[in-house]
Design an enzyme around this catalytic site. Structure first.
Site, PDB file in Angstrom:
ATOM      1  N   SER A 286       2.764   5.753 -15.258  1.00  0.00           N
ATOM      2  CA  SER A 286       1.603   6.388 -15.872  1.00  0.00           C
ATOM      3  C   SER A 286       0.396   6.234 -14.969  1.00  0.00           C
ATOM      4  O   SER A 286       0.214   5.202 -14.327  1.00  0.00           O
ATOM      5  CB  SER A 286       1.276   5.727 -17.228  1.00  0.00           C
ATOM      6  OG  SER A 286       2.397   5.678 -18.081  1.00  0.00           O
TER       7      SER A 286
ATOM      8  N   GLY B 199       0.782  -1.233   0.000  1.00  0.00           N
ATOM      9  CA  GLY B 199       0.000   0.000   0.000  1.00  0.00           C
ATOM     10  C   GLY B 199       0.807   1.272   0.000  1.00  0.00           C
ATOM     11  O   GLY B 199       0.360   2.290   0.528  1.00  0.00           O
TER      12      GLY B 199
ATOM     13  N   ARG C  69      -5.788  -7.750  -8.783  1.00  0.00           N
ATOM     14  CA  ARG C  69      -6.884  -8.615  -9.223  1.00  0.00           C
ATOM     15  C   ARG C  69      -7.635  -7.897 -10.333  1.00  0.00           C
ATOM     16  O   ARG C  69      -7.993  -6.714 -10.194  1.00  0.00           O
ATOM     17  CB  ARG C  69      -7.827  -8.929  -8.070  1.00  0.00           C
ATOM     18  CG  ARG C  69      -9.034  -9.751  -8.486  1.00  0.00           C
ATOM     19  CD  ARG C  69      -9.810 -10.232  -7.267  1.00  0.00           C
ATOM     20  NE  ARG C  69     -11.120 -10.768  -7.612  1.00  0.00           N
ATOM     21  CZ  ARG C  69     -11.334 -11.978  -8.112  1.00  0.00           C
ATOM     22  NH1 ARG C  69     -10.301 -12.769  -8.329  1.00  0.00           N
ATOM     23  NH2 ARG C  69     -12.550 -12.394  -8.400  1.00  0.00           N
TER      24      ARG C  69
ATOM     25  N   ASN D 185      -5.796   4.077 -12.257  1.00  0.00           N
ATOM     26  CA  ASN D 185      -4.772   3.112 -11.869  1.00  0.00           C
ATOM     27  C   ASN D 185      -3.411   3.734 -12.137  1.00  0.00           C
ATOM     28  O   ASN D 185      -3.256   4.575 -13.024  1.00  0.00           O
ATOM     29  CB  ASN D 185      -4.921   1.833 -12.697  1.00  0.00           C
ATOM     30  CG  ASN D 185      -3.878   0.786 -12.328  1.00  0.00           C
ATOM     31  OD1 ASN D 185      -3.646   0.527 -11.157  1.00  0.00           O
ATOM     32  ND2 ASN D 185      -3.235   0.198 -13.331  1.00  0.00           N
TER      33      ASN D 185
ATOM     34  N   ASP E  42      -4.717  -2.112 -18.619  1.00  0.00           N
ATOM     35  CA  ASP E  42      -3.764  -1.007 -18.779  1.00  0.00           C
ATOM     36  C   ASP E  42      -3.964  -0.260 -20.095  1.00  0.00           C
ATOM     37  O   ASP E  42      -3.001   0.180 -20.730  1.00  0.00           O
ATOM     38  CB  ASP E  42      -2.318  -1.528 -18.700  1.00  0.00           C
ATOM     39  CG  ASP E  42      -2.023  -2.210 -17.376  1.00  0.00           C
ATOM     40  OD1 ASP E  42      -2.619  -1.822 -16.370  1.00  0.00           O
ATOM     41  OD2 ASP E  42      -1.197  -3.150 -17.370  1.00  0.00           O
TER      42      ASP E  42
ATOM     43  N   LEU F 213     -10.574  -6.662 -12.425  1.00  0.00           N
ATOM     44  CA  LEU F 213     -11.962  -6.340 -12.092  1.00  0.00           C
ATOM     45  C   LEU F 213     -12.875  -6.681 -13.266  1.00  0.00           C
ATOM     46  O   LEU F 213     -12.481  -6.602 -14.432  1.00  0.00           O
ATOM     47  CB  LEU F 213     -12.080  -4.859 -11.751  1.00  0.00           C
ATOM     48  CG  LEU F 213     -11.278  -4.425 -10.517  1.00  0.00           C
ATOM     49  CD1 LEU F 213     -11.112  -2.908 -10.499  1.00  0.00           C
ATOM     50  CD2 LEU F 213     -11.949  -4.913  -9.241  1.00  0.00           C
TER      51      LEU F 213
ATOM     52  N   HIS G 270       0.478   2.671 -13.158  1.00  0.00           N
ATOM     53  CA  HIS G 270       1.183   1.549 -13.789  1.00  0.00           C
ATOM     54  C   HIS G 270       2.656   1.900 -13.950  1.00  0.00           C
ATOM     55  O   HIS G 270       2.985   3.014 -14.387  1.00  0.00           O
ATOM     56  CB  HIS G 270       0.560   1.250 -15.156  1.00  0.00           C
ATOM     57  CG  HIS G 270       1.163   0.068 -15.829  1.00  0.00           C
ATOM     58  ND1 HIS G 270       0.922  -1.227 -15.433  1.00  0.00           N
ATOM     59  CD2 HIS G 270       2.021  -0.018 -16.885  1.00  0.00           C
ATOM     60  CE1 HIS G 270       1.585  -2.060 -16.207  1.00  0.00           C
ATOM     61  NE2 HIS G 270       2.261  -1.349 -17.089  1.00  0.00           N
TER      62      HIS G 270
END
Length: 312
Positions: A138, A15, A93, A109, A147, A95, A111
């Site tokens: 990114s 995290g 995971r 997200n 992605d 989605l 990446h």
């Protein structure tokens, strides 16, 4: 002042990006706050950080659950926490498409590559093997394709001679922690800054048949065939501090009913109010754009020639 956007953060492990978002959210002027940290691994180390910082957490292993079942539970937890946006921060995971669609345009997200390069895993190893001189990270909107969503921001990181995937990953992670809060802040303020609000109103208004934009009384305005106005965009008009759209109601009775029912949302605009127009505020955060689209269509129908109005 608009309320802060509430963020649900999904993690699977340490995290660190979640923590970067959390501590950034406590800086003066940050437009977002963390509403929930959720993990698909109850042992995820990031949960302890969030809990220690007083952030609500949710943990449920996905093992033994179908993807749709798990995602339904996750969606319910996010909504119960009042999340406006979802930030993936090492959530390992995939989605479901249904979950992604529910949060379309509101889920991001981070990446560890300069997308569209190196989607998926082992990004640093692949960059080194390709002989790249720079790597990076990114932030992108999440779509059902892995992605593959629109990139909202990137940071380049120089590759040094002798770098290994581990040494490169450590520097890219520093860049991630800087980039993610900044891009997320930009995203959530699109719905509070007048420029971003106007862009969205313009997109919806000009999607209607024969709609055109013009400037009227110093305000961006939208007309339908024949030059009849169906929407004004007002920003701090005569110093009232309000950002809103002005649209047509069916008359004074409906106008009064709406204002009495939701005075924090609707108001009687100066000059146009006596003609049955109503102000619909869009400066309070978490805008219901479906509702805005409904008002634009309703007002457009009143302004459009009958022959054109029958088209939709």
């Amino acid at each position: 002042m608009a309320e802060k956007a509430r963020i649900g953060v999904l993690i699977s492990g340490r995290g660190s990006n979640m923590a970067a978002l959390l501590y950034a959210s406590r800086a003066p002027g940050c437009p977002f706050e963390i509403a929930l940290v959720a993990a698909n691994d109850p042992e995820a180390a990031g949960l302890r950080i969030a809990a220690a910082e007083g952030v609500p957490t949710f943990a449920l292993s996905h093992k033994g659950l179908k993807r749709a079942e798990y995602d339904t539970i996750l969606d319910q937890e996010l909504r119960q926490a009042g999340a406006h946006y979802v930030a993936l921060a090492g959530h390992m995971r995939i989605l479901s498409a249904e979950f992604v669609e529910k949060w379309a345009g509101r889920m991001v997200n981070i990446h560890p590559s300069l997308l569209p390069k190196y989607k998926g895993l082992d990004t640093h190893q692949r960059a080194l093997e390709a002989g790249d001189r720079v790597a990076g990270c990114s932030v992108h909107l999440v779509t059902p394709e892995l992605d593959d969503g629109p990139v909202l921001g990137q940071t380049e990181v120089a590759i040094l001679e002798g770098d290994t995937p581990e040494t490169l990953a450590a520097r890219v992670l520093i860049a991630e922690h800087q980039l993610y809060p900044r891009v997320l802040a930009d995203l959530v303020t699109r719905e509070t800054c007048p420029e971003g609000l106007l862009d969205k109103v313009r997109e919806l208004a000009l999607a209607l048949p024969a709609a055109e934009e013009k400037l009227s009384h110093g305000m961006p305005s939208f007309t339908v065939s024949g030059g009849k106005m169906f929407c004004y965009f007002t920003r701090d008009h005569h110093g009232d501090g309000i950002t809103a759209i002005l649209v047509k109601t069916s008359g004074a009775e409906e106008q009064t009913m709406l204002i009495e029912a939701e005075p924090e949302l609707y108001y009687r605009p100066a000059y146009l109010g006596p003609s049955g127009w109503i102000g619909f505020r869009i400066d309070r955060g978490n805008v219901d754009w479906d509702h805005v689209a409904e008002w634009l269509l309703k007002s457009w129908r009143q302004a459009a020639p009958r022959k054109l109005a029958d088209v939709i």
